[in-house]
Design a protein around this motif. Structure first.
Motif, PDB file in Angstrom:
ATOM      1  N   SER A 124     -53.885 -27.006 -57.148  1.00 50.46           N
ATOM      2  CA  SER A 124     -52.781 -26.834 -56.213  1.00 50.46           C
ATOM      3  C   SER A 124     -52.909 -27.875 -55.105  1.00 50.46           C
ATOM      4  O   SER A 124     -54.011 -28.136 -54.613  1.00 50.46           O
ATOM      5  N   THR A 125     -51.801 -28.481 -54.741  1.00 47.03           N
ATOM      6  CA  THR A 125     -51.806 -29.473 -53.655  1.00 47.03           C
ATOM      7  C   THR A 125     -51.355 -28.793 -52.369  1.00 47.03           C
ATOM      8  O   THR A 125     -50.233 -28.273 -52.298  1.00 47.03           O
ATOM      9  N   PRO A 126     -52.198 -28.758 -51.349  1.00 42.77           N
ATOM     10  CA  PRO A 126     -51.822 -28.079 -50.104  1.00 42.77           C
ATOM     11  C   PRO A 126     -50.781 -28.873 -49.331  1.00 42.77           C
ATOM     12  O   PRO A 126     -50.738 -30.101 -49.392  1.00 42.77           O
ATOM     13  N   SER A 127     -49.945 -28.160 -48.615  1.00 42.00           N
ATOM     14  CA  SER A 127     -48.985 -28.823 -47.736  1.00 42.00           C
ATOM     15  C   SER A 127     -49.725 -29.417 -46.544  1.00 42.00           C
ATOM     16  O   SER A 127     -50.894 -29.101 -46.283  1.00 42.00           O
ATOM     17  N   ARG A 128     -49.038 -30.277 -45.831  1.00 43.82           N
ATOM     18  CA  ARG A 128     -49.628 -30.880 -44.634  1.00 43.82           C
ATOM     19  C   ARG A 128     -50.054 -29.800 -43.647  1.00 43.82           C
ATOM     20  O   ARG A 128     -51.170 -29.851 -43.102  1.00 43.82           O
ATOM     21  N   SER A 129     -49.195 -28.831 -43.419  1.00 48.52           N
ATOM     22  CA  SER A 129     -49.523 -27.766 -42.467  1.00 48.52           C
ATOM     23  C   SER A 129     -50.693 -26.932 -42.950  1.00 48.52           C
ATOM     24  O   SER A 129     -51.509 -26.475 -42.140  1.00 48.52           O
ATOM     25  N   MET A 130     -50.812 -26.744 -44.269  1.00 52.00           N
ATOM     26  CA  MET A 130     -51.925 -25.964 -44.806  1.00 52.00           C
ATOM     27  C   MET A 130     -53.241 -26.716 -44.626  1.00 52.00           C
ATOM     28  O   MET A 130     -54.278 -26.112 -44.298  1.00 52.00           O
ATOM     29  N   VAL A 131     -53.223 -28.031 -44.829  1.00 53.39           N
ATOM     30  CA  VAL A 131     -54.440 -28.832 -44.622  1.00 53.39           C
ATOM     31  C   VAL A 131     -54.920 -28.670 -43.182  1.00 53.39           C
ATOM     32  O   VAL A 131     -56.105 -28.411 -42.925  1.00 53.39           O
TER      33      VAL A 131
END
Length: 269
Positions: A47-54
């Protein structure tokens, strides 16, 4: 041995920081209001995290600002935090404020350091302690740890070197681990290998003005101007920095720990 974060994929970087902080996937998921399954998918690349999730996960793991930018780059996003040179025009107000702070603290020693303990600026109180220090240690960038612990630096004049050295090395080791910083780890290994001057032993009272009973905090006892001065140090960082450079700055001040030290500083000012 300190674990370092080596992989360049965002999932592996996050896993490295999570393990460095000794947090399980479930614990991180609870902190981040996510699920252990989602954290696992991010770490394994499923899964690729969103910018906000990172940024959210980095905040939960207390990742330093410089490394938050590295996480964003690894995830394919632009860095979030600028890194502005302290010499840049945008830093004029900050530089002036720091100089004003250091001047106001005189005659007590005070200095500003960056993330590698290089001295950015210092007041006249610090220069009072530098008599006899080898010239190569005073060349810019002057490093506070080398200056203090090198056999040609302050170390031979520090009366409680064993205790002060242990304090500084523990501080450096903790910072190197928190930042997962190879350069800081290298500096730690360098200064930890310096030979300790012969005859080092626990120091007695600093002088007639020393307070009776145990000290309130570990003092720095250092010979200067033909007498032993006693200081208690404090370290201050910026609250909620928004720039990498600012996030790594620290102001260290030295408060006289007895009346004799206070008088000696006033006389020398």
């Amino acid at each position: 041995m300190t674990r370092t974060v080596d992989d360049v994929s965002v999932g592996s970087l996050l896993r490295g920081w999570r393990r460095l902080r000794r947090v399980t996937q479930l614990e991180l998921a609870l902190k981040a209001d996510s699920s252990a399954r989602h954290i696992s998918f991010i770490e394994t690349g499923r899964s690729t995290p969103s910018r906000s999730m990172v940024l959210h996960l980095a905040e939960q793991l207390d990742v330093p600002m410089r490394d938050r930018n590295a996480l964003l780059l690894a995830a394919g996003y632009a860095p979030s935090y600028p890194e502005t040179s302290l010499a840049a025009p945008a830093m004029t107000t900050l530089r002036a404020g720091l100089e004003q702070l250091l001047t106001a603290y005189e005659p007590h020693p005070a200095l500003v350091m960056d993330g590698m303990y290089d001295v950015v600026t210092a007041n006249r109180g610090v220069h009072l302690l530098l008599d006899g220090v080898a010239g190569h240690l005073l060349q810019p960038p002057m490093n506070a740890m080398r200056l203090t612990l090198h056999p040609q630096g302050l170390a031979p004049r520090i009366r409680n070197l064993a205790e002060w050295r242990a304090h500084l090395l523990e501080r450096m080791e903790r910072q190197a681990a928190l930042r997962s910083s190879r350069p800081l780890r290298g500096l730690y290994e360098e200064v930890a290998a310096y030979p300790v001057p012969a005859g080092d032993a626990p120091a007695g009272p600093a002088g007639p003005g020393a307070a009776a009973g145990p000290p309130l905090a570990l003092p720095l006892l250092i010979e200067a101007g033909g007498r032993v001065l006693s200081f208690i140090s404090t370290v201050t960082t910026f609250n909620t920095p928004m720039d990498v450079t600012v996030s790594e700055l620290a102001v260290e001040t030295f408060l006289p720990a007895d009346t004799e030290t206070a008088a000696a500083l006033r006389a020398a000012h």
